[in-house]
Design an enzyme around this catalytic site. Structure first.
Site, PDB file in Angstrom:
ATOM      1  N   SER A   6     -20.540 -60.373  41.714  1.00  0.00           N
ATOM      2  CA  SER A   6     -19.405 -60.067  40.838  1.00  0.00           C
ATOM      3  C   SER A   6     -19.806 -59.558  39.461  1.00  0.00           C
ATOM      4  O   SER A   6     -19.005 -58.932  38.778  1.00  0.00           O
ATOM      5  CB  SER A   6     -18.521 -61.298  40.693  1.00  0.00           C
ATOM      6  OG  SER A   6     -19.244 -62.334  40.083  1.00  0.00           O
ATOM      7  N   HIS A  22     -15.496 -61.291  46.659  1.00  0.00           N
ATOM      8  CA  HIS A  22     -15.153 -60.043  45.966  1.00  0.00           C
ATOM      9  C   HIS A  22     -15.116 -58.836  46.904  1.00  0.00           C
ATOM     10  O   HIS A  22     -14.918 -57.706  46.452  1.00  0.00           O
ATOM     11  CB  HIS A  22     -16.126 -59.780  44.809  1.00  0.00           C
ATOM     12  CG  HIS A  22     -15.837 -60.612  43.595  1.00  0.00           C
ATOM     13  ND1 HIS A  22     -14.909 -60.239  42.645  1.00  0.00           N
ATOM     14  CD2 HIS A  22     -16.322 -61.808  43.206  1.00  0.00           C
ATOM     15  CE1 HIS A  22     -14.859 -61.167  41.712  1.00  0.00           C
ATOM     16  NE2 HIS A  22     -15.705 -62.130  42.030  1.00  0.00           N
ATOM     17  N   LYS A  34      -8.356 -64.030  45.048  1.00  0.00           N
ATOM     18  CA  LYS A  34      -8.696 -62.799  44.341  1.00  0.00           C
ATOM     19  C   LYS A  34      -7.795 -61.671  44.847  1.00  0.00           C
ATOM     20  O   LYS A  34      -6.631 -61.630  44.491  1.00  0.00           O
ATOM     21  CB  LYS A  34     -10.196 -62.531  44.474  1.00  0.00           C
ATOM     22  CG  LYS A  34     -10.961 -63.535  43.621  1.00  0.00           C
ATOM     23  CD  LYS A  34     -12.445 -63.434  43.663  1.00  0.00           C
ATOM     24  CE  LYS A  34     -13.026 -64.449  42.668  1.00  0.00           C
ATOM     25  NZ  LYS A  34     -14.267 -65.032  43.101  1.00  0.00           N
TER      26      LYS A  34
HETATM   27  C1  LIG Z   1     -14.607 -66.413  42.915  1.00  0.00           C
HETATM   28  C2  LIG Z   1     -15.620 -66.783  43.891  1.00  0.00           C
HETATM   29  C3  LIG Z   1     -15.508 -67.980  44.598  1.00  0.00           C
HETATM   30  C4  LIG Z   1     -14.426 -68.992  44.317  1.00  0.00           C
HETATM   31  O1  LIG Z   1     -13.203 -68.640  44.874  1.00  0.00           O
HETATM   32  P1  LIG Z   1     -11.912 -69.499  44.473  1.00  0.00           P
HETATM   33  O2  LIG Z   1     -10.946 -69.223  45.560  1.00  0.00           O
HETATM   34  O3  LIG Z   1     -11.482 -69.031  43.130  1.00  0.00           O
HETATM   35  O4  LIG Z   1     -12.354 -70.932  44.455  1.00  0.00           O
HETATM   36  C5  LIG Z   1     -16.455 -68.259  45.563  1.00  0.00           C
HETATM   37  N1  LIG Z   1     -17.475 -67.400  45.809  1.00  0.00           N
HETATM   38  C6  LIG Z   1     -17.614 -66.244  45.142  1.00  0.00           C
HETATM   39  C7  LIG Z   1     -18.740 -65.325  45.485  1.00  0.00           C
HETATM   40  C8  LIG Z   1     -16.693 -65.891  44.155  1.00  0.00           C
HETATM   41  O5  LIG Z   1     -16.837 -64.754  43.499  1.00  0.00           O
END
Ligand SMILES: *Cc1c(COP(=O)(O)O)cnc(C)c1O
Length: 393
Positions: free
Chosen positions: A181, A209, A240
């Site tokens: 990310s 992502h 997301k």
């Molecule tokens: C944002 C993210 C998470 C967490 O996801 P949530 O649903 O917000 O808990 C897990 N792994 C990665 C790679 C992320 O970028």
């Protein structure tokens, strides 16, 4: 409360080292433009890739579920918290992902914490993990007694060397983010899968992502590389691109059945709420039907990258709509972000320890909710602030 003095001291240290996190408050729904502390700003910070966070189709479904199923699940999934909505979401997610089955969990973080320790149960097991993996993978690994092999970022040669070192392990699990990310680069999944197959290791990819971003209709990284059936475990988030909140695991039926019996957050933490699940179902349905928001997201990402590059900014080596603007010093990035905000653009600075020293940046997250005009506004404003600070090319 003298026992808590260390907290005040630590907070002071964070402030003096410029690491103290000032948390902004939104006074509007998530979207291309948001209201922050009374000011309407162009939003380049959220992970709301497809604009689903306030999509009327999702909102309507959540409202209907409130009426039919209430606000709370009332229990963990394994006792009395599994509602027909959870099963509907799991079936639709599995079909969308092209997997045999899927398991709904409370968040992406929890999906990692649910999966890794359930699979790696003893000190004879081994985990092979990219050095830049997400914090939730690091924490999931910490919950196991497995031997840890941390390989260099996206370096399959180093991964192979580590697989040789750990070749006698009982169970071997390779874990990687799909999309990283901070830089927007993508894991070399075909090569990782080949290395795994040669070494008899399982592959788990956390596609937080990539979900809703990569692949046909946003089906994710496995679809993007045509690796269906060769990656044992896909972890995803519904927080997301899907615009709601929640996590899931998809893969072979036996994996999902195993996790239903063994994953601790599934057994010991209550299920996702009915309105959230219903909104997620609507998101999956919309994406199954149309790839329009995904195409729009990529167009916006491309326009922003091209515009910023033409203005002389270093946008790194992103392969996704994530657009870093690398400025160097943390203080420069922070000042840049502050000036952007004054000019009506919300784009936060990210510095060490989240990214290496000397690569502090503004990370821009575009969304399908942005218009081409919004992207032009962003590029112009970056150019103006860059000139004022003498930091663009
Ligand atoms: C944002 C993210 C998470 C967490 O996801 P949530 O649903 O917000 O808990 C897990 N792994 C990665 C790679 C992320 O970028």
């Amino acid at each position: 409360m003298g026992n808590l003095d260390f907290m005040a001291a630590e907070l002071e240290r964070l402030k003096s080292e410029g690491l103290y996190n000032t948390i902004r408050t939104l006074g509007s729904p998530q979207g291309g433009w948001i209201r922050i502390e009374g000011k309407r700003v162009l939003n380049l910070c959220s992970n709301n890739y497809l604009g689903f966070g306030n999509d009327p189709r999702l909102v309507k479904r959540a409202a209907e579920a409130l009426k039919t199923h209430g606000v709370g699940p009332g229990a963990v999934r394994s006792i009395a918290g599994t509602m027909d909505l959870h099963l509907e979401l799991e079936e639709k997610l599995a079909r969308f992902k092209g997997a045999e089955a899927a398991l709904s969990l409370q968040s992406g973080l929890i999906a990692n914490v649910a999966t890794v320790p359930a699979i790696l149960e003893t000190a004879e097991d081994a985990v092979f993990t990219d050095e830049l993996n997400h914090a939730s993978i690091i924490d999931a690994v910490r919950l196991t007694k497995a031997r840890r092999f941390i390989y260099k970022h996206n370096d399959v040669g180093d991964l192979k060397a580590k697989l040789v070192e750990g070749k006698d392990a009982r169970r071997k699990l390779i874990v990687t983010d799909g999309v990283f990310s901070m830089d927007g680069d993508i894991a070399p999944l075909p090569d990782i899968v080949e290395a795994a197959e040669a070494a008899g290791a399982m592959v788990m990819v956390d596609d937080a992502h990539g979900e809703g971003v990569l692949g046909s209709h946003g089906r994710g990284i496995v679809d993007h590389f045509g690796l269906h059936g060769r990656v044992e475990i896909e972890v995803g988030t519904l927080s997301k691109a899907f615009g709601v909140v929640g996590g899931f695991v998809s893969g072979p039926r036996v994996l999902v059945e195993y996790l239903r019996q063994k994953a601790r957050p599934f057994l010991f933490s209550s299920a996702v709420t009915p309105p959230d699940v219903a909104a997620c179902i609507a998101a999956v349905e919309v994406l199954t039907e149309t790839d329009e928001p995904v195409r729009k997201l990529w167009e916006n990402g491309k326009a922003l990258k091209e515009g910023l590059a033409a203005a002389g900014f270093n946008t790194g080596h992103s392969r996704t709509p994530i657009t870093p603007v690398i400025l160097g010093e943390a203080s420069t990035a922070r000042e840049f972000s502050k000036r952007l905000f004054e000019e009506g653009i919300f784009a936060q600075a990210i510095a060490f320890p989240t990214v290496p020293k000397g690569t502090a940046r503004i990370r821009c997250m575009v969304s399908a909710a942005h218009t081409p005009e919004d992207i032009r506004t962003a590029v112009e404003t970056f150019g103006r602030v860059g000139k004022a600070m003498s930091v663009s090319g």
